[in-house]
Design a protein around this motif. Structure first.
Motif, PDB file in Angstrom:
ATOM      1  N   PHE A 176      12.204   6.130  28.270  1.00 30.61           N
ATOM      2  CA  PHE A 176      12.063   4.716  28.765  1.00 30.61           C
ATOM      3  C   PHE A 176      10.407   4.314  28.344  1.00 30.61           C
ATOM      4  O   PHE A 176       9.787   5.235  28.286  1.00 30.61           O
ATOM      5  CB  PHE A 176      12.096   4.569  30.471  1.00 30.61           C
ATOM      6  CG  PHE A 176      13.694   4.410  30.733  1.00 30.61           C
ATOM      7  CD1 PHE A 176      14.405   3.847  30.276  1.00 30.61           C
ATOM      8  CD2 PHE A 176      13.924   5.196  31.712  1.00 30.61           C
ATOM      9  CE1 PHE A 176      15.849   3.726  30.512  1.00 30.61           C
ATOM     10  CE2 PHE A 176      15.277   5.390  31.902  1.00 30.61           C
ATOM     11  CZ  PHE A 176      16.080   4.534  31.418  1.00 30.61           C
ATOM     12  N   ILE A 177      10.231   2.829  28.173  1.00 29.78           N
ATOM     13  CA  ILE A 177       8.900   2.444  28.057  1.00 29.78           C
ATOM     14  C   ILE A 177       8.425   1.563  29.035  1.00 29.78           C
ATOM     15  O   ILE A 177       9.214   1.044  29.838  1.00 29.78           O
ATOM     16  CB  ILE A 177       8.471   2.045  26.549  1.00 29.78           C
ATOM     17  CG1 ILE A 177       9.768   0.885  26.497  1.00 29.78           C
ATOM     18  CG2 ILE A 177       9.015   2.917  25.365  1.00 29.78           C
ATOM     19  CD1 ILE A 177       9.499  -0.008  25.275  1.00 29.78           C
ATOM     20  N   THR A 178       7.175   1.235  29.192  1.00 27.62           N
ATOM     21  CA  THR A 178       6.529   0.577  30.356  1.00 27.62           C
ATOM     22  C   THR A 178       6.650  -0.888  29.641  1.00 27.62           C
ATOM     23  O   THR A 178       6.694  -1.286  28.737  1.00 27.62           O
ATOM     24  CB  THR A 178       5.291   0.760  30.702  1.00 27.62           C
ATOM     25  OG1 THR A 178       4.544   0.686  29.554  1.00 27.62           O
ATOM     26  CG2 THR A 178       5.250   2.256  30.967  1.00 27.62           C
TER      27      THR A 178
ATOM     28  N   LYS B 107      16.240 -11.591  34.502  1.00 21.04           N
ATOM     29  CA  LYS B 107      17.253 -10.957  33.887  1.00 21.04           C
ATOM     30  C   LYS B 107      17.382 -11.306  32.417  1.00 21.04           C
ATOM     31  O   LYS B 107      18.599 -11.385  31.784  1.00 21.04           O
ATOM     32  CB  LYS B 107      18.541 -11.032  34.639  1.00 21.04           C
ATOM     33  CG  LYS B 107      18.137 -10.490  36.004  1.00 21.04           C
ATOM     34  CD  LYS B 107      19.566 -10.526  37.036  1.00 21.04           C
ATOM     35  CE  LYS B 107      19.182  -9.931  38.314  1.00 21.04           C
ATOM     36  NZ  LYS B 107      20.152 -10.396  39.270  1.00 21.04           N
ATOM     37  N   SER B 108      16.518 -11.950  31.602  1.00 19.60           N
ATOM     38  CA  SER B 108      16.484 -12.182  30.369  1.00 19.60           C
ATOM     39  C   SER B 108      16.284 -11.130  29.297  1.00 19.60           C
ATOM     40  O   SER B 108      16.571 -11.263  28.387  1.00 19.60           O
ATOM     41  CB  SER B 108      15.421 -13.220  30.102  1.00 19.60           C
ATOM     42  OG  SER B 108      15.368 -14.524  30.731  1.00 19.60           O
ATOM     43  N   ILE B 109      15.886  -9.956  29.889  1.00 23.96           N
ATOM     44  CA  ILE B 109      15.769  -8.834  28.960  1.00 23.96           C
ATOM     45  C   ILE B 109      16.238  -7.777  29.606  1.00 23.96           C
ATOM     46  O   ILE B 109      16.064  -7.432  31.029  1.00 23.96           O
ATOM     47  CB  ILE B 109      14.103  -8.698  28.702  1.00 23.96           C
ATOM     48  CG1 ILE B 109      13.539  -7.822  27.671  1.00 23.96           C
ATOM     49  CG2 ILE B 109      13.233  -8.323  29.970  1.00 23.96           C
ATOM     50  CD1 ILE B 109      12.180  -7.734  27.339  1.00 23.96           C
ATOM     51  N   PRO B 110      16.704  -6.740  28.925  1.00 25.45           N
ATOM     52  CA  PRO B 110      17.388  -5.716  29.413  1.00 25.45           C
ATOM     53  C   PRO B 110      16.328  -4.731  30.006  1.00 25.45           C
ATOM     54  O   PRO B 110      15.382  -4.385  29.215  1.00 25.45           O
ATOM     55  CB  PRO B 110      18.216  -4.919  28.358  1.00 25.45           C
ATOM     56  CG  PRO B 110      17.710  -5.356  26.992  1.00 25.45           C
ATOM     57  CD  PRO B 110      17.028  -6.948  27.498  1.00 25.45           C
ATOM     58  N   HIS B 111      16.705  -3.987  31.270  1.00 32.36           N
ATOM     59  CA  HIS B 111      15.577  -3.190  32.040  1.00 32.36           C
ATOM     60  C   HIS B 111      16.254  -2.559  33.065  1.00 32.36           C
ATOM     61  O   HIS B 111      17.699  -2.600  33.214  1.00 32.36           O
ATOM     62  CB  HIS B 111      14.471  -4.186  32.564  1.00 32.36           C
ATOM     63  CG  HIS B 111      15.173  -4.720  33.578  1.00 32.36           C
ATOM     64  ND1 HIS B 111      15.625  -5.984  33.494  1.00 32.36           N
ATOM     65  CD2 HIS B 111      14.721  -4.807  34.971  1.00 32.36           C
ATOM     66  CE1 HIS B 111      15.730  -6.487  34.505  1.00 32.36           C
ATOM     67  NE2 HIS B 111      15.496  -5.986  35.646  1.00 32.36           N
TER      68      HIS B 111
ATOM     69  N   ILE C 266       9.685  -0.914  36.902  1.00 36.24           N
ATOM     70  CA  ILE C 266      10.804  -1.547  35.732  1.00 36.24           C
ATOM     71  C   ILE C 266      10.216  -0.600  34.615  1.00 36.24           C
ATOM     72  O   ILE C 266       8.999  -0.591  34.136  1.00 36.24           O
ATOM     73  CB  ILE C 266      10.465  -3.192  35.644  1.00 36.24           C
ATOM     74  CG1 ILE C 266      10.790  -3.803  36.999  1.00 36.24           C
ATOM     75  CG2 ILE C 266      11.448  -3.418  34.568  1.00 36.24           C
ATOM     76  CD1 ILE C 266      10.519  -5.134  36.976  1.00 36.24           C
ATOM     77  N   ARG C 267      11.324  -0.218  33.683  1.00 35.26           N
ATOM     78  CA  ARG C 267      11.196   0.463  32.630  1.00 35.26           C
ATOM     79  C   ARG C 267      12.301  -0.145  31.568  1.00 35.26           C
ATOM     80  O   ARG C 267      13.303  -0.742  32.088  1.00 35.26           O
ATOM     81  CB  ARG C 267      11.615   1.716  32.879  1.00 35.26           C
ATOM     82  CG  ARG C 267      10.517   2.572  33.712  1.00 35.26           C
ATOM     83  CD  ARG C 267       9.175   2.696  32.911  1.00 35.26           C
ATOM     84  NE  ARG C 267       8.213   3.297  33.786  1.00 35.26           N
ATOM     85  CZ  ARG C 267       7.226   2.680  34.477  1.00 35.26           C
ATOM     86  NH1 ARG C 267       7.265   1.600  34.705  1.00 35.26           N
ATOM     87  NH2 ARG C 267       6.352   3.558  35.059  1.00 35.26           N
ATOM     88  N   PHE C 268      11.873   0.113  30.400  1.00 32.33           N
ATOM     89  CA  PHE C 268      12.843  -0.561  29.455  1.00 32.33           C
ATOM     90  C   PHE C 268      13.565   0.559  28.418  1.00 32.33           C
ATOM     91  O   PHE C 268      12.333   1.447  27.832  1.00 32.33           O
ATOM     92  CB  PHE C 268      11.988  -1.437  28.557  1.00 32.33           C
ATOM     93  CG  PHE C 268      11.374  -2.696  29.360  1.00 32.33           C
ATOM     94  CD1 PHE C 268      12.280  -3.790  29.619  1.00 32.33           C
ATOM     95  CD2 PHE C 268      10.260  -2.434  30.270  1.00 32.33           C
ATOM     96  CE1 PHE C 268      11.749  -4.673  30.587  1.00 32.33           C
ATOM     97  CE2 PHE C 268       9.872  -3.376  30.936  1.00 32.33           C
ATOM     98  CZ  PHE C 268      10.621  -4.456  31.283  1.00 32.33           C
ATOM     99  N   ASP C 269      14.524   0.539  27.865  1.00 30.87           N
ATOM    100  CA  ASP C 269      15.025   1.267  26.995  1.00 30.87           C
ATOM    101  C   ASP C 269      14.899   0.957  25.512  1.00 30.87           C
ATOM    102  O   ASP C 269      15.360  -0.092  25.446  1.00 30.87           O
ATOM    103  CB  ASP C 269      16.513   1.534  27.305  1.00 30.87           C
ATOM    104  CG  ASP C 269      17.394   2.618  26.317  1.00 30.87           C
ATOM    105  OD1 ASP C 269      16.927   2.693  25.268  1.00 30.87           O
ATOM    106  OD2 ASP C 269      18.633   3.189  26.743  1.00 30.87           O
ATOM    107  N   PRO C 270      14.324   1.459  24.804  1.00 30.47           N
ATOM    108  CA  PRO C 270      13.784   1.174  23.380  1.00 30.47           C
ATOM    109  C   PRO C 270      14.998   0.585  22.519  1.00 30.47           C
ATOM    110  O   PRO C 270      14.978  -0.294  22.006  1.00 30.47           O
ATOM    111  CB  PRO C 270      12.981   2.387  22.822  1.00 30.47           C
ATOM    112  CG  PRO C 270      12.522   3.011  24.003  1.00 30.47           C
ATOM    113  CD  PRO C 270      13.481   2.790  25.168  1.00 30.47           C
TER     114      PRO C 270
END
Length: 71
Positions: A9-11, A33-37, A44-48
């Motif tokens: 995950f990235i920040t 909820k416009s961006i997957p997280h 909150i983290r994000f899958d590249p």
């Protein structure tokens, strides 16, 4: 058997740099909820990989006939 999960995950800050937007914009997109997280507690983290797919799905292709018609 190894049940260890490994995620890269990235920040929000890293997403902001990659996309050229502010961190506030990334958090705004996540809230709406416009961006997957992923929410991990209060973080909150994000899958590249999902982020790359979201970008691909959001891409708009150019229409060459429109460009040529306006020349």
């Amino acid at each position: 058997m190894n049940n260890t999960l490994h995620y890269n995950f990235i920040t929000a800050g890293e997403v902001a740099v990659k996309l050229g937007v502010t961190v506030d914009t990334v958090y705004f997109w996540a809230r709406n909820k416009s961006i997957p997280h992923v929410r991990l507690g209060h973080r909150i983290r994000f899958d590249p990989q999902k982020l790359a797919q979201w970008i691909d799905d959001s891409s708009v292709s150019a229409n060459p006939s429109t460009y040529l018609r306006n020349k």
